[in-house]
Design a protein around this motif. Structure first.
Motif, PDB file in Angstrom:
ATOM      1  N   PHE A 498     -20.118  -5.048 -70.811  1.00  0.00           N
ATOM      2  CA  PHE A 498     -20.672  -4.869 -69.358  1.00  0.00           C
ATOM      3  C   PHE A 498     -19.517  -4.194 -68.577  1.00  0.00           C
ATOM      4  O   PHE A 498     -19.947  -3.266 -67.976  1.00  0.00           O
ATOM      5  N   LEU A 499     -18.366  -4.735 -68.490  1.00  0.00           N
ATOM      6  CA  LEU A 499     -17.267  -4.328 -67.595  1.00  0.00           C
ATOM      7  C   LEU A 499     -16.785  -2.729 -68.069  1.00  0.00           C
ATOM      8  O   LEU A 499     -16.569  -2.039 -67.234  1.00  0.00           O
ATOM      9  N   SER A 500     -16.740  -2.664 -69.356  1.00  0.00           N
ATOM     10  CA  SER A 500     -16.205  -1.383 -69.902  1.00  0.00           C
ATOM     11  C   SER A 500     -17.591  -0.273 -69.347  1.00  0.00           C
ATOM     12  O   SER A 500     -17.094   0.694 -68.839  1.00  0.00           O
ATOM     13  N   GLY A 501     -18.531  -0.620 -69.626  1.00  0.00           N
ATOM     14  CA  GLY A 501     -19.726   0.366 -69.421  1.00  0.00           C
ATOM     15  C   GLY A 501     -19.693   0.427 -67.718  1.00  0.00           C
ATOM     16  O   GLY A 501     -20.065   1.693 -67.167  1.00  0.00           O
ATOM     17  N   LEU A 502     -19.432  -0.359 -66.967  1.00  0.00           N
ATOM     18  CA  LEU A 502     -19.302  -0.430 -65.457  1.00  0.00           C
ATOM     19  C   LEU A 502     -18.246   0.654 -65.142  1.00  0.00           C
ATOM     20  O   LEU A 502     -18.744   1.277 -64.148  1.00  0.00           O
ATOM     21  N   VAL A 503     -17.046   0.504 -65.708  1.00  0.00           N
ATOM     22  CA  VAL A 503     -16.065   1.208 -65.267  1.00  0.00           C
ATOM     23  C   VAL A 503     -16.328   2.735 -65.630  1.00  0.00           C
ATOM     24  O   VAL A 503     -15.953   3.614 -65.236  1.00  0.00           O
ATOM     25  N   LEU A 504     -16.812   2.991 -67.032  1.00  0.00           N
ATOM     26  CA  LEU A 504     -16.816   4.251 -67.517  1.00  0.00           C
ATOM     27  C   LEU A 504     -17.990   5.113 -66.891  1.00  0.00           C
ATOM     28  O   LEU A 504     -17.938   6.336 -66.690  1.00  0.00           O
ATOM     29  N   ALA A 505     -19.033   4.083 -66.343  1.00  0.00           N
ATOM     30  CA  ALA A 505     -20.073   4.986 -65.454  1.00  0.00           C
ATOM     31  C   ALA A 505     -19.588   5.627 -64.267  1.00  0.00           C
ATOM     32  O   ALA A 505     -19.910   6.603 -63.762  1.00  0.00           O
ATOM     33  N   MET A 506     -18.554   4.911 -63.737  1.00  0.00           N
ATOM     34  CA  MET A 506     -17.712   5.380 -62.345  1.00  0.00           C
ATOM     35  C   MET A 506     -17.089   6.674 -62.738  1.00  0.00           C
ATOM     36  O   MET A 506     -16.433   7.430 -61.900  1.00  0.00           O
ATOM     37  N   MET A 507     -16.706   7.057 -64.124  1.00  0.00           N
ATOM     38  CA  MET A 507     -16.159   8.497 -64.390  1.00  0.00           C
ATOM     39  C   MET A 507     -16.908   9.495 -64.015  1.00  0.00           C
ATOM     40  O   MET A 507     -16.381  10.625 -63.912  1.00  0.00           O
ATOM     41  N   THR A 508     -18.322   9.452 -64.036  1.00  0.00           N
ATOM     42  CA  THR A 508     -19.221  10.517 -63.531  1.00  0.00           C
ATOM     43  C   THR A 508     -18.709  11.057 -62.092  1.00  0.00           C
ATOM     44  O   THR A 508     -18.760  10.255 -61.467  1.00  0.00           O
ATOM     45  N   PRO A 509     -18.624  12.296 -62.113  1.00  0.00           N
ATOM     46  CA  PRO A 509     -17.984  13.004 -60.919  1.00  0.00           C
ATOM     47  C   PRO A 509     -19.067  12.819 -59.633  1.00  0.00           C
ATOM     48  O   PRO A 509     -18.830  12.828 -58.562  1.00  0.00           O
ATOM     49  N   SER A 510     -20.511  12.547 -59.943  1.00  0.00           N
ATOM     50  CA  SER A 510     -21.578  12.515 -58.909  1.00  0.00           C
ATOM     51  C   SER A 510     -21.345  10.909 -58.292  1.00  0.00           C
ATOM     52  O   SER A 510     -22.154  10.724 -57.363  1.00  0.00           O
ATOM     53  N   ALA A 511     -20.790  10.117 -58.951  1.00  0.00           N
ATOM     54  CA  ALA A 511     -20.662   8.717 -58.270  1.00  0.00           C
ATOM     55  C   ALA A 511     -20.250   8.737 -56.927  1.00  0.00           C
ATOM     56  O   ALA A 511     -19.172   9.162 -56.552  1.00  0.00           O
ATOM     57  N   PHE A 512     -20.983   8.153 -56.120  1.00  0.00           N
ATOM     58  CA  PHE A 512     -20.507   8.151 -54.670  1.00  0.00           C
ATOM     59  C   PHE A 512     -19.370   7.146 -54.486  1.00  0.00           C
ATOM     60  O   PHE A 512     -19.277   6.010 -55.243  1.00  0.00           O
ATOM     61  N   TRP A 513     -18.338   7.774 -53.699  1.00  0.00           N
ATOM     62  CA  TRP A 513     -17.309   6.574 -53.504  1.00  0.00           C
ATOM     63  C   TRP A 513     -17.741   5.570 -52.648  1.00  0.00           C
ATOM     64  O   TRP A 513     -16.979   4.359 -52.756  1.00  0.00           O
ATOM     65  N   CYS A 514     -18.775   5.308 -51.901  1.00  0.00           N
ATOM     66  CA  CYS A 514     -19.267   4.139 -51.085  1.00  0.00           C
ATOM     67  C   CYS A 514     -19.695   2.902 -52.223  1.00  0.00           C
ATOM     68  O   CYS A 514     -19.789   2.096 -52.113  1.00  0.00           O
ATOM     69  N   ILE A 515     -20.035   3.360 -53.644  1.00  0.00           N
ATOM     70  CA  ILE A 515     -20.328   2.591 -54.740  1.00  0.00           C
ATOM     71  C   ILE A 515     -19.115   2.597 -55.543  1.00  0.00           C
ATOM     72  O   ILE A 515     -18.627   1.074 -55.952  1.00  0.00           O
ATOM     73  N   VAL A 516     -18.211   3.348 -55.518  1.00  0.00           N
ATOM     74  CA  VAL A 516     -16.923   3.131 -56.663  1.00  0.00           C
ATOM     75  C   VAL A 516     -16.075   2.098 -55.920  1.00  0.00           C
ATOM     76  O   VAL A 516     -15.245   1.402 -56.436  1.00  0.00           O
ATOM     77  N   VAL A 517     -15.665   2.386 -54.538  1.00  0.00           N
ATOM     78  CA  VAL A 517     -14.393   1.556 -53.839  1.00  0.00           C
ATOM     79  C   VAL A 517     -15.106   0.109 -53.804  1.00  0.00           C
ATOM     80  O   VAL A 517     -14.031  -0.783 -54.357  1.00  0.00           O
ATOM     81  N   PRO A 518     -16.295  -0.225 -53.668  1.00  0.00           N
ATOM     82  CA  PRO A 518     -16.540  -1.877 -53.687  1.00  0.00           C
ATOM     83  C   PRO A 518     -16.391  -2.270 -54.772  1.00  0.00           C
ATOM     84  O   PRO A 518     -15.754  -3.516 -55.078  1.00  0.00           O
ATOM     85  N   ILE A 519     -16.967  -1.425 -56.111  1.00  0.00           N
ATOM     86  CA  ILE A 519     -16.835  -2.066 -57.229  1.00  0.00           C
ATOM     87  C   ILE A 519     -15.272  -2.408 -57.779  1.00  0.00           C
ATOM     88  O   ILE A 519     -14.782  -3.421 -58.397  1.00  0.00           O
ATOM     89  N   TYR A 520     -14.551  -1.565 -57.623  1.00  0.00           N
ATOM     90  CA  TYR A 520     -13.174  -1.597 -57.835  1.00  0.00           C
ATOM     91  C   TYR A 520     -12.449  -2.636 -57.006  1.00  0.00           C
ATOM     92  O   TYR A 520     -11.398  -3.453 -57.551  1.00  0.00           O
TER      93      TYR A 520
END
Length: 610
Positions: A498-520
């Protein structure tokens, strides 16, 4: 009036005033005698303490300076720790040491513990820092060669693609992470042989006490306290059988009595903890290799990226990538080696629990020795140092148990620095992807891949391993029967995937920063909590000694406070008035406080009486 020749009619002073003056004068004399008695008793106490300290230092003195010897880590770890294979020594092992004035580390261990565990633990603690530095230097050299346009002979599995909106971005995954990992392993095994590195002096009984000359052997054993006295730190190579050896208990008792406050100078090293760290390193290396081989042909292939763009709406690309990464990691990467990792987690948590149970329930009759006269000698020393065997048992249950609990709990089930070492394969794998993206000027891809690498290396592994270790400690034994044995490994792999999939999904350039920053941010907070950060924020939690409150209060007044204690016999000698004793030298601050406190107490008593 009679002395002045006056008649009987001359009145004398008031009788009440005469009695008051006499009482006051007597009270003052009592106060003076009490003060003199306080000074005398304080002087006797100081002299007795100096005599006790002198006798103690004579017992722990270096009787034969030519036999005060130490070796170094290079000789101890040479030939992969061959010296730990058995306890029998020879003249050649004694020649591995040399006379010294002080010792850096005193290794306390039991010879019945497997030698390979001690070797792995000492190699890790001695060589892990230079091995990590050497691995990063090797990785930076490889990255510099790639920036310079050098064509490295690394097998390239195939092109990989990540999605950014309706576009595909190509990345490169190869086996460039393998050379830095090999450098790390090589330096970890042979780092102590690197010339020029400072070597810590250490005491190992097999090398520092003669094993063939019986006279020198007896002299070395007699001055074992002298070795402890000149040692700066004690390193306890702990296994469950450690506290079953009487001489190991004696070494801990002597070092505790010499230094009294052993916090910061005694390291309790569970020997299976470095083994767990190295098993995690191998586990992550295998996972990186599987990802490098299967990733370009499955989830990162051009065919899969094209299918997603044609069939999945843009809003659902990120959840789809998470689901595919989760399934890939669970079934293709983590499932099979997860059972081996779970077994290591169980071993480590069982050892942690057993260590605290042994300390909090310590009894001298648990420790055995081959010669019964050794027990009489050691128990006599413990009685002289701590006031009795029961008092020493209480010190182990409270002070040593608290020290061990703090060392084990401050960094969580496994320290974060060890998890960082175990994650080196992931760091080098993602570092190579970032360098390749920067060479091709794909900076959005490089930024997202760098964030994913940081998340995998610093957050995911720490959270997953911490949760797995806690599961290994909390799942009841009655559940781990039959099919129930799969509960722990499956839960551990679900957390990892689960954690590996969540982090690697953020590797997509289209992922919004408003989603990436709270997750990290959330992953960072969980990492701090798993690594003992919450306990440090609260200021630490002292280990609670076992036993009832009545037992603790009963023994709290009986625990001697180091060499400055006063026994009951001395207290009985001070009950009655004693003649003054002249002691050279000024009073110490504690004697002044004792004198002033006694005088004030007598003055208050006098005031109440008047």
């Amino acid at each position: 009036s009679q002395a002045n020749g006056s008649d009987d009619g001359a009145l004398a002073p008031m009788p009440t005033r005469s009695r008051s003056a006499t009482s006051l004068k007597g009270a003052v004399q009592k106060l003076k005698s009490a003060a003199n008695f306080s000074v005398a008793s304080t002087q006797r106490r100081q002299r007795r303490e100096r005599q006790q300290c002198t006798a103690f230092l004579q017992e722990l003195a270096v009787l034969h300076p030519e036999l005060l010897r130490a070796t170094n880590m290079r000789l101890v770890l040479r030939r992969f720790g061959r010296i730990f294979r058995n306890s029998s020594g020879a003249a050649s092992t004694f020649e591995m040491s040399k006379p010294v004035q002080s010792i850096g580390k005193f290794f306390s261990h039991a010879w019945c513990t497997p030698g390979w565990l001690k070797t792995v633990a000492l190699m890790y603690h001695e060589n892990v820092f230079p091995a990590t530095v050497a691995a990063f230097v090797a990785a930076v050299c490889l990255y510099a060669l790639e920036f310079g346009g050098a064509d490295l002979p690394m097998p390239l599995v195939g092109p990989c693609f990540v999605l950014g909106g309706t576009s595909m971005y190509q990345i490169r995954i190869d086996f460039s992470f393998v050379p830095p990992c090999l450098v790390f392993v090589l330096v970890l095994l042979l780092g102590h042989e690197i010339p020029g590195l400072a070597q810590t002096t250490c005491f190992l009984d097999k090398c520092c006490i003669h094993q063939t000359d019986q006279e020198k052997k007896l002299q070395g054993i007699r001055q074992l306290g002298g070795f402890l006295r000149v040692s700066q730190r004690m390193v306890i190579l702990w296994q469950p059988e450690y506290f079953t050896r009487l001489w190991c208990v004696y070494e801990l008792a002597a070092f505790h009595y010499i230094n009294f406050d052993v916090k910061g100078i005694v390291d309790i090293v569970p020997l299976k903890l470095p083994v767990l760290t190295l098993s995690l390193f191998c586990y992550h290396f295998l996972a990186s290799a599987v990802f490098a081989v299967l990733g370009p042909t499955l989830i990162l292939s051009e065919m899969h990226a094209t299918w997603i763009l044609e069939n999945i709406p843009e809003l659902w690309i990120l959840p789809w990538r998470f689901c595919t990464y989760f399934g890939f990691f669970f079934f293709g990467v983590h499932l099979i080696p997860g059972f081996v990792l779970w077994k290591f987690c169980q071993w480590h948590m069982e050892d942690r629990k057993m260590l605290l149970q042994q300390l909090r329930g310590f009894r001298m009759d648990m420790a055995g020795c081959e010669v019964e006269s050794d027990r009489e000698f050691i128990e006599g020393k413990l009685t002289a140092w701590f006031g009795g065997v029961a008092e020493f048992e209480l010190v182990v249950r409270n002070e040593v148990a608290e020290l061990a609990a703090r060392q084990l709990e401050d960094g969580g089930p496994i320290p974060w620095r060890m998890l960082f070492t175990a994650s080196l394969p992931h760091i080098f794998l993602f570092g190579n992807i970032v360098v390749d993206a920067m060479i091709r000027a794909d900076y959005p891809v490089a930024a997202k891949v760098a964030l994913s690498g940081i998340g995998i290396s610093c957050f995911t592994d720490s959270i997953a391993v911490g949760a797995g270790l806690r599961l290994a400690d909390r799942i009841p034994r009655r559940w781990q029967v039959g099919v129930g044995k799969l509960i722990g490994p499956v839960l551990l792999m679900l957390i990892f995937s689960f954690l590996s999939g969540l982090v690697l999904a953020m590797m997509t350039p289209s992922a919004f920063w408003c989603i990436v920053v709270p997750i990290y941010v959330m992953l960072g907070v969980l990492t701090c909590l798993m690594s003992g950060g919450w306990r440090r924020l609260r200021g630490g939690r002292a280990s609670r000694p076992r036993g009832t409150r009545e037992e603790q209060s009963e023994h709290s007044q009986d625990v001697p406070q180091g060499p400055d204690c006063c026994d009951q016999q001395h207290a009985q000698e001070c009950e009655g008035p004693q003649p003054d004793v002249d002691v050279e030298g000024p009073f110490l601050p504690d004697s002044q406080g004792f004198f002033v406190g006694s005088a004030l107490f007598k003055a208050v008593e006098l005031h109440v009486t008047l």
